[in-house]
Design a protein around this motif. Structure first.
Motif, PDB file in Angstrom:
ATOM      1  N   LYS A 131       0.832  -1.212   0.000  1.00  0.00           N
ATOM      2  CA  LYS A 131       0.000   0.000   0.000  1.00  0.00           C
ATOM      3  C   LYS A 131       0.865   1.261   0.000  1.00  0.00           C
ATOM      4  N   ASP A 132       2.056   1.173   0.576  1.00  0.00           N
ATOM      5  CA  ASP A 132       2.949   2.347   0.655  1.00  0.00           C
ATOM      6  C   ASP A 132       4.067   2.276  -0.396  1.00  0.00           C
ATOM      7  N   TYR A 133       3.740   1.784  -1.601  1.00  0.00           N
ATOM      8  CA  TYR A 133       4.738   1.649  -2.670  1.00  0.00           C
ATOM      9  C   TYR A 133       5.318   3.019  -3.045  1.00  0.00           C
ATOM     10  N   THR A 134       6.522   2.965  -3.603  1.00  0.00           N
ATOM     11  CA  THR A 134       7.148   4.186  -4.112  1.00  0.00           C
ATOM     12  C   THR A 134       6.830   4.322  -5.599  1.00  0.00           C
ATOM     13  N   GLN A 135       7.062   5.493  -6.133  1.00  0.00           N
ATOM     14  CA  GLN A 135       6.854   5.712  -7.564  1.00  0.00           C
ATOM     15  C   GLN A 135       7.758   4.792  -8.385  1.00  0.00           C
ATOM     16  N   GLU A 136       8.954   4.570  -7.900  1.00  0.00           N
ATOM     17  CA  GLU A 136       9.900   3.680  -8.591  1.00  0.00           C
ATOM     18  C   GLU A 136       9.374   2.242  -8.608  1.00  0.00           C
ATOM     19  N   GLN A 137       8.805   1.783  -7.495  1.00  0.00           N
ATOM     20  CA  GLN A 137       8.240   0.428  -7.445  1.00  0.00           C
ATOM     21  C   GLN A 137       7.042   0.301  -8.385  1.00  0.00           C
ATOM     22  N   LEU A 138       6.225   1.346  -8.442  1.00  0.00           N
ATOM     23  CA  LEU A 138       5.080   1.342  -9.353  1.00  0.00           C
ATOM     24  C   LEU A 138       5.553   1.251 -10.805  1.00  0.00           C
ATOM     25  N   GLN A 139       6.563   2.049 -11.143  1.00  0.00           N
ATOM     26  CA  GLN A 139       7.091   2.023 -12.510  1.00  0.00           C
ATOM     27  C   GLN A 139       7.661   0.650 -12.854  1.00  0.00           C
ATOM     28  N   GLU A 140       8.408   0.073 -11.924  1.00  0.00           N
ATOM     29  CA  GLU A 140       8.989  -1.250 -12.156  1.00  0.00           C
ATOM     30  C   GLU A 140       7.889  -2.286 -12.374  1.00  0.00           C
ATOM     31  N   ALA A 141       6.865  -2.255 -11.537  1.00  0.00           N
ATOM     32  CA  ALA A 141       5.757  -3.212 -11.661  1.00  0.00           C
ATOM     33  C   ALA A 141       5.030  -3.017 -12.985  1.00  0.00           C
ATOM     34  N   ALA A 142       4.820  -1.765 -13.374  1.00  0.00           N
ATOM     35  CA  ALA A 142       4.123  -1.468 -14.635  1.00  0.00           C
ATOM     36  C   ALA A 142       4.906  -2.000 -15.829  1.00  0.00           C
ATOM     37  N   ILE A 143       6.204  -1.844 -15.795  1.00  0.00           N
ATOM     38  CA  ILE A 143       7.058  -2.306 -16.900  1.00  0.00           C
ATOM     39  C   ILE A 143       7.115  -3.834 -16.945  1.00  0.00           C
ATOM     40  N   VAL A 144       7.350  -4.458 -15.799  1.00  0.00           N
ATOM     41  CA  VAL A 144       7.457  -5.920 -15.758  1.00  0.00           C
ATOM     42  C   VAL A 144       6.143  -6.559 -16.206  1.00  0.00           C
ATOM     43  N   ALA A 145       5.022  -6.022 -15.724  1.00  0.00           N
ATOM     44  CA  ALA A 145       3.720  -6.572 -16.110  1.00  0.00           C
ATOM     45  C   ALA A 145       3.460  -6.370 -17.606  1.00  0.00           C
ATOM     46  N   ALA A 146       3.902  -5.242 -18.146  1.00  0.00           N
ATOM     47  CA  ALA A 146       3.693  -4.965 -19.577  1.00  0.00           C
ATOM     48  C   ALA A 146       4.497  -5.923 -20.455  1.00  0.00           C
ATOM     49  N   CYS A 147       5.558  -6.460 -19.898  1.00  0.00           N
ATOM     50  CA  CYS A 147       6.403  -7.399 -20.641  1.00  0.00           C
ATOM     51  C   CYS A 147       6.158  -8.831 -20.191  1.00  0.00           C
ATOM     52  N   GLY A 148       5.004  -9.097 -19.656  1.00  0.00           N
ATOM     53  CA  GLY A 148       4.685 -10.399 -19.081  1.00  0.00           C
ATOM     54  C   GLY A 148       4.424 -11.485 -20.102  1.00  0.00           C
ATOM     55  N   THR A 149       3.812 -12.535 -19.634  1.00  0.00           N
ATOM     56  CA  THR A 149       3.579 -13.739 -20.421  1.00  0.00           C
ATOM     57  C   THR A 149       2.804 -13.471 -21.701  1.00  0.00           C
ATOM     58  N   ALA A 150       1.803 -12.597 -21.640  1.00  0.00           N
ATOM     59  CA  ALA A 150       0.996 -12.334 -22.842  1.00  0.00           C
ATOM     60  C   ALA A 150       1.857 -11.776 -23.966  1.00  0.00           C
ATOM     61  N   VAL A 151       2.767 -10.853 -23.623  1.00  0.00           N
ATOM     62  CA  VAL A 151       3.653 -10.266 -24.638  1.00  0.00           C
ATOM     63  C   VAL A 151       4.659 -11.307 -25.111  1.00  0.00           C
ATOM     64  N   LYS A 152       5.212 -12.063 -24.187  1.00  0.00           N
ATOM     65  CA  LYS A 152       6.163 -13.110 -24.565  1.00  0.00           C
ATOM     66  C   LYS A 152       5.498 -14.131 -25.483  1.00  0.00           C
ATOM     67  N   ASP A 153       4.270 -14.514 -25.155  1.00  0.00           N
ATOM     68  CA  ASP A 153       3.544 -15.467 -26.001  1.00  0.00           C
ATOM     69  C   ASP A 153       3.250 -14.874 -27.373  1.00  0.00           C
ATOM     70  N   ALA A 154       2.919 -13.580 -27.417  1.00  0.00           N
ATOM     71  CA  ALA A 154       2.655 -12.931 -28.706  1.00  0.00           C
ATOM     72  C   ALA A 154       3.914 -12.922 -29.565  1.00  0.00           C
ATOM     73  N   ILE A 155       5.050 -12.653 -28.948  1.00  0.00           N
ATOM     74  CA  ILE A 155       6.325 -12.663 -29.678  1.00  0.00           C
ATOM     75  C   ILE A 155       6.636 -14.083 -30.156  1.00  0.00           C
ATOM     76  N   LYS A 156       6.467 -15.054 -29.259  1.00  0.00           N
ATOM     77  CA  LYS A 156       6.728 -16.454 -29.627  1.00  0.00           C
ATOM     78  C   LYS A 156       5.822 -16.881 -30.780  1.00  0.00           C
ATOM     79  N   ASP A 157       4.533 -16.525 -30.690  1.00  0.00           N
ATOM     80  CA  ASP A 157       3.592 -16.884 -31.755  1.00  0.00           C
ATOM     81  C   ASP A 157       3.934 -16.188 -33.067  1.00  0.00           C
ATOM     82  N   ALA A 158       4.358 -14.925 -32.975  1.00  0.00           N
ATOM     83  CA  ALA A 158       4.728 -14.193 -34.192  1.00  0.00           C
ATOM     84  C   ALA A 158       5.946 -14.835 -34.857  1.00  0.00           C
ATOM     85  N   ILE A 159       6.914 -15.210 -34.042  1.00  0.00           N
ATOM     86  CA  ILE A 159       8.115 -15.857 -34.586  1.00  0.00           C
ATOM     87  C   ILE A 159       7.755 -17.223 -35.156  1.00  0.00           C
ATOM     88  N   TRP A 160       7.002 -18.016 -34.404  1.00  0.00           N
ATOM     89  CA  TRP A 160       6.617 -19.345 -34.877  1.00  0.00           C
ATOM     90  C   TRP A 160       5.799 -19.239 -36.156  1.00  0.00           C
TER      91      TRP A 160
END
Length: 131
Positions: free
Chosen positions: A68-97
């Protein structure tokens, strides 16, 4: 020489010719949405944390949690990591395949020695390992 090429009487698998430029374009297309996903996460995650009944909120598609008391840096890190999560990895894998599979099928189908029941099993195994 591949594994099968060393077995007497087994057909040798052909070299797979790929259009690496098309693969690069597929990857580029698959990652185009990441910045928009980061912006969306930056807008939505604060409300998710605020509305969470627990002490920490589990960031989707990651192993991260935001307190609940996250910092702006923690929020940014979480936003970036989630944006690059499994769905994006799967989309890249599917595009390559999607670029690889038709070429693999075309080249494997052209090998006469693989056009039987045993060959079908070899093709499937080769494709599964490649993917």
């Amino acid at each position: 020489m591949g594994c099968l090429g060393s077995v007497p009487g087994a057909p040798e698998a052909p070299e797979i010719e790929l259009d690496m430029e098309a693969v690069g374009e597929a990857i580029t297309d698959a990652i185009k949405g990441i910045p928009d996903n980061i912006d969306k996460n930056m807008r939505e995650f604060p409300d998710e944390v605020k509305n969470c009944q627990e002490e920490k909120w589990a960031v989707p598609d990651t192993t991260m949690e935001l307190a609940k008391d996250y910092t702006q840096e923690q929020l940014q890190e979480a936003a970036i990591v989630a944006a690059c999560g499994t769905a994006v990895k799967d989309a890249i894998k599917d595009a390559i395949w999607g670029q690889f599979e038709p070429k693999i099928d075309e080249q494997l189908d052209s090998v006469e020695e693989l056009n039987n029941e045993m060959g079908a099993k070899i093709k499937k195994t080769a494709k599964d390992k490649f993917k």
